[in-house]
Motif scaffolding. Structure first.
Motif, PDB file in Angstrom:
ATOM      1  N   ALA A   1       0.850  -1.190   0.000  1.00 20.00           N
ATOM      2  CA  ALA A   1       0.000   0.000   0.000  1.00 20.00           C
ATOM      3  C   ALA A   1       0.883   1.236   0.000  1.00 20.00           C
ATOM      4  O   ALA A   1       1.947   1.259   0.627  1.00 20.00           O
ATOM      5  CB  ALA A   1      -0.923   0.008   1.220  1.00 20.00           C
ATOM      6  N   ALA A   2       0.441   2.272  -0.708  1.00 21.54           N
ATOM      7  CA  ALA A   2       1.165   3.546  -0.742  1.00 21.54           C
ATOM      8  C   ALA A   2       0.161   4.656  -1.011  1.00 21.54           C
ATOM      9  O   ALA A   2      -0.928   4.415  -1.546  1.00 21.54           O
ATOM     10  CB  ALA A   2       2.253   3.540  -1.812  1.00 21.54           C
ATOM     11  N   GLU A   3       0.546   5.877  -0.643  1.00 21.03           N
ATOM     12  CA  GLU A   3      -0.350   7.009  -0.896  1.00 21.03           C
ATOM     13  C   GLU A   3      -0.438   7.321  -2.376  1.00 21.03           C
ATOM     14  O   GLU A   3      -1.472   7.718  -2.878  1.00 21.03           O
ATOM     15  CB  GLU A   3       0.138   8.227  -0.107  1.00 21.03           C
ATOM     16  CG  GLU A   3      -0.121   8.095   1.382  1.00 21.03           C
ATOM     17  CD  GLU A   3       0.914   8.825   2.203  1.00 21.03           C
ATOM     18  OE1 GLU A   3       0.521   9.727   2.955  1.00 21.03           O
ATOM     19  OE2 GLU A   3       2.107   8.485   2.105  1.00 21.03           O
TER      20      GLU A   3
ATOM     21  N   CYS B   1       3.836  -1.163   3.645  1.00 14.01           N
ATOM     22  CA  CYS B   1       3.277   0.145   3.333  1.00 14.01           C
ATOM     23  C   CYS B   1       4.417   1.133   3.139  1.00 14.01           C
ATOM     24  O   CYS B   1       5.394   1.123   3.899  1.00 14.01           O
ATOM     25  CB  CYS B   1       2.367   0.647   4.457  1.00 14.01           C
ATOM     26  SG  CYS B   1       0.844  -0.281   4.654  1.00 14.01           S
TER      27      CYS B   1
ATOM     28  N   VAL C   1       2.154   6.205  10.404  1.00 21.12           N
ATOM     29  CA  VAL C   1       1.146   5.144  10.453  1.00 21.12           C
ATOM     30  C   VAL C   1       1.157   4.618  11.887  1.00 21.12           C
ATOM     31  O   VAL C   1       2.156   4.066  12.339  1.00 21.12           O
ATOM     32  CB  VAL C   1       1.452   4.013   9.455  1.00 21.12           C
ATOM     33  CG1 VAL C   1       0.425   2.898   9.570  1.00 21.12           C
ATOM     34  CG2 VAL C   1       1.499   4.567   8.035  1.00 21.12           C
TER      35      VAL C   1
ATOM     36  N   ARG D   1       5.655  -2.148   8.290  1.00 24.66           N
ATOM     37  CA  ARG D   1       5.079  -3.486   8.246  1.00 24.66           C
ATOM     38  C   ARG D   1       4.648  -3.869   9.650  1.00 24.66           C
ATOM     39  O   ARG D   1       5.012  -3.211  10.626  1.00 24.66           O
ATOM     40  CB  ARG D   1       6.083  -4.512   7.711  1.00 24.66           C
ATOM     41  CG  ARG D   1       7.331  -4.668   8.560  1.00 24.66           C
ATOM     42  CD  ARG D   1       8.239  -5.746   8.006  1.00 24.66           C
ATOM     43  NE  ARG D   1       9.482  -5.881   8.744  1.00 24.66           N
ATOM     44  CZ  ARG D   1       9.614  -6.596   9.861  1.00 24.66           C
ATOM     45  NH1 ARG D   1       8.566  -7.241  10.374  1.00 24.66           N
ATOM     46  NH2 ARG D   1      10.773  -6.670  10.483  1.00 24.66           N
TER      47      ARG D   1
ATOM     48  N   LEU E   1      -2.816  -3.083   7.571  1.00 19.34           N
ATOM     49  CA  LEU E   1      -1.762  -3.845   8.241  1.00 19.34           C
ATOM     50  C   LEU E   1      -2.325  -4.688   9.372  1.00 19.34           C
ATOM     51  O   LEU E   1      -1.961  -5.858   9.523  1.00 19.34           O
ATOM     52  CB  LEU E   1      -0.692  -2.898   8.772  1.00 19.34           C
ATOM     53  CG  LEU E   1       0.259  -2.293   7.741  1.00 19.34           C
ATOM     54  CD1 LEU E   1       1.048  -1.147   8.350  1.00 19.34           C
ATOM     55  CD2 LEU E   1       1.203  -3.355   7.175  1.00 19.34           C
TER      56      LEU E   1
ATOM     57  N   MET F   1      -3.853   2.623   5.816  1.00 12.94           N
ATOM     58  CA  MET F   1      -2.733   1.680   5.889  1.00 12.94           C
ATOM     59  C   MET F   1      -2.712   0.960   7.229  1.00 12.94           C
ATOM     60  O   MET F   1      -2.455  -0.250   7.287  1.00 12.94           O
ATOM     61  CB  MET F   1      -1.409   2.412   5.688  1.00 12.94           C
ATOM     62  CG  MET F   1      -1.157   2.872   4.276  1.00 12.94           C
ATOM     63  SD  MET F   1       0.445   3.706   4.180  1.00 12.94           S
ATOM     64  CE  MET F   1       0.291   4.515   2.591  1.00 12.94           C
TER      65      MET F   1
ATOM     66  N   VAL G   1      -2.243  -6.311   3.774  1.00 11.80           N
ATOM     67  CA  VAL G   1      -1.038  -5.915   3.042  1.00 11.80           C
ATOM     68  C   VAL G   1       0.190  -6.354   3.833  1.00 11.80           C
ATOM     69  O   VAL G   1       0.141  -6.520   5.055  1.00 11.80           O
ATOM     70  CB  VAL G   1      -0.974  -4.391   2.785  1.00 11.80           C
ATOM     71  CG1 VAL G   1      -2.135  -3.936   1.920  1.00 11.80           C
ATOM     72  CG2 VAL G   1      -0.924  -3.614   4.097  1.00 11.80           C
TER      73      VAL G   1
ATOM     74  N   ALA H   1       4.780   4.990   3.354  1.00 11.79           N
ATOM     75  CA  ALA H   1       3.955   6.072   3.891  1.00 11.79           C
ATOM     76  C   ALA H   1       4.740   7.365   3.999  1.00 11.79           C
ATOM     77  O   ALA H   1       5.930   7.365   4.325  1.00 11.79           O
ATOM     78  CB  ALA H   1       3.406   5.683   5.262  1.00 11.79           C
TER      79      ALA H   1
END
Length: 295
Positions: free
Chosen positions: A96-98, A141, A147, A268, A133, A129, A138, A143
């Motif tokens: 996942a990413a922005e 991430c 997070v 993670r 997680l 995210m 996922v 980020a």
């Protein structure tokens, strides 16, 4: 008490809504209601407070959910670890990413090196995210904002300056740096609340007791550059963007403000089994993104 009942409880607890949970589980609503009822009778306490057709997790339910999440998470990890050992170069990695645009080069290299590994991508805010997680949806991430959540491992990749990007022909292009007060009347292209660009923009202006004039906001940070190029306004872009092929399509100005930076972090779940494919991709991300960004 069986795994199916625990899974049903977990989904109902997340939605706090029987119908939505039933839709996700793809089972009839009465079946879900009966499962929750049996579980509560077995435990001897209600797990939800009920007001008409509305349900809310109570203290018993919240305590039970923490244990259920942990138990089901451990079982999911066990399955993945066994499948990973069996896969021998196959497997799946979820990231996942922005914005996914900054990952394309790394993902292309990973795919070339590991063509049999399936890659799943999610575009998400930092808040989303954390949920992904915790739900084990996922593996990794990337980020640009903190997070938060229990048992998360974070590794800083880069800390880069953020610039003001303006379209060519704009009066500000005669300068090489600006203050926040110089930008009071400028129309900003930004992202919606929840993304790093908007958070930084709001913070910079709030430090001066001001509010930015936002003329366009969206959910794709990568679109900001193109909209500035089109002359629709000005915006914040990270130093990394100055290395792209389209960097010369806008003019870049330094902002005289404290901590006008973006920190990119690899996140993670520390207590979750990380498949070998995800470990290889994490190493590649660290290699590709940890280098200093030098415009």
């Amino acid at each position: 008490m069986d795994l199916l009942a625990l899974r049903h409880f977990q989904v109902v607890a997340r939605h706090e809504h029987i119908s939505r949970a039933a839709a996700e589980l793809r089972v009839a609503q009465p079946s879900v209601s009966r499962t929750i009822g049996r579980l509560e009778r077995e435990l001897g306490v209600p797990l939800f407070d009920r007001t008409g057709r509305r349900i809310r997790l109570n203290a018993h339910g919240r305590a039970f959910l923490r244990r259920v999440d942990r138990a089901l998470g451990e079982l999911a990890d066990a399955r993945r670890e066994i499948a990973d050992a069996e896969a021998m170069g196959h497997g799946t990695v979820a990231v996942a990413a922005e914005t996914l645009l900054s990952l394309t080069g790394t993902l292309a290299a990973f795919r070339a090196a590991h063509p049999r590994v399936a890659i799943r991508l999610f575009q998400a805010t930092a808040e989303e995210m954390a949920r992904l997680l915790q739900a084990r949806e996922v593996d990794l991430c990337v980020a640009s904002q903190p997070v938060t959540g229990p048992a998360l491992h974070r590794e800083e990749l880069i800390r880069e300056e953020v610039f003001l990007a303006v379209p060519h022909g704009h009066p500000l292009t005669r300068r090489d740096r600006v203050t926040v007060r110089d930008l009071v009347d400028e129309p900003f292209i930004s992202t919606r609340p929840g993304h790093w660009q908007r958070a930084l923009l709001d913070r910079l202006f709030a430090a001066e007791g001001l509010r930015p004039a936002i003329t366009c906001e969206g959910d794709e940070p990568g679109a900001v550059h193109e909209l500035i190029t089109a002359g629709l306004g000005v915006g914040l872009l990270p130093a990394m963007s100055r290395l792209s092929a389209h960097a010369t399509s806008v003019a870049w100005l330094r902002i005289e403000a404290a901590d006008c930076v973006r920190t990119l972090t690899l996140v993670r779940h520390a207590d979750t089994y990380l498949p070998s494919a995800a470990r290889r991709l994490a190493d590649l991300l660290v290699r590709d993104l940890s280098e200093d960004v030098r415009p």
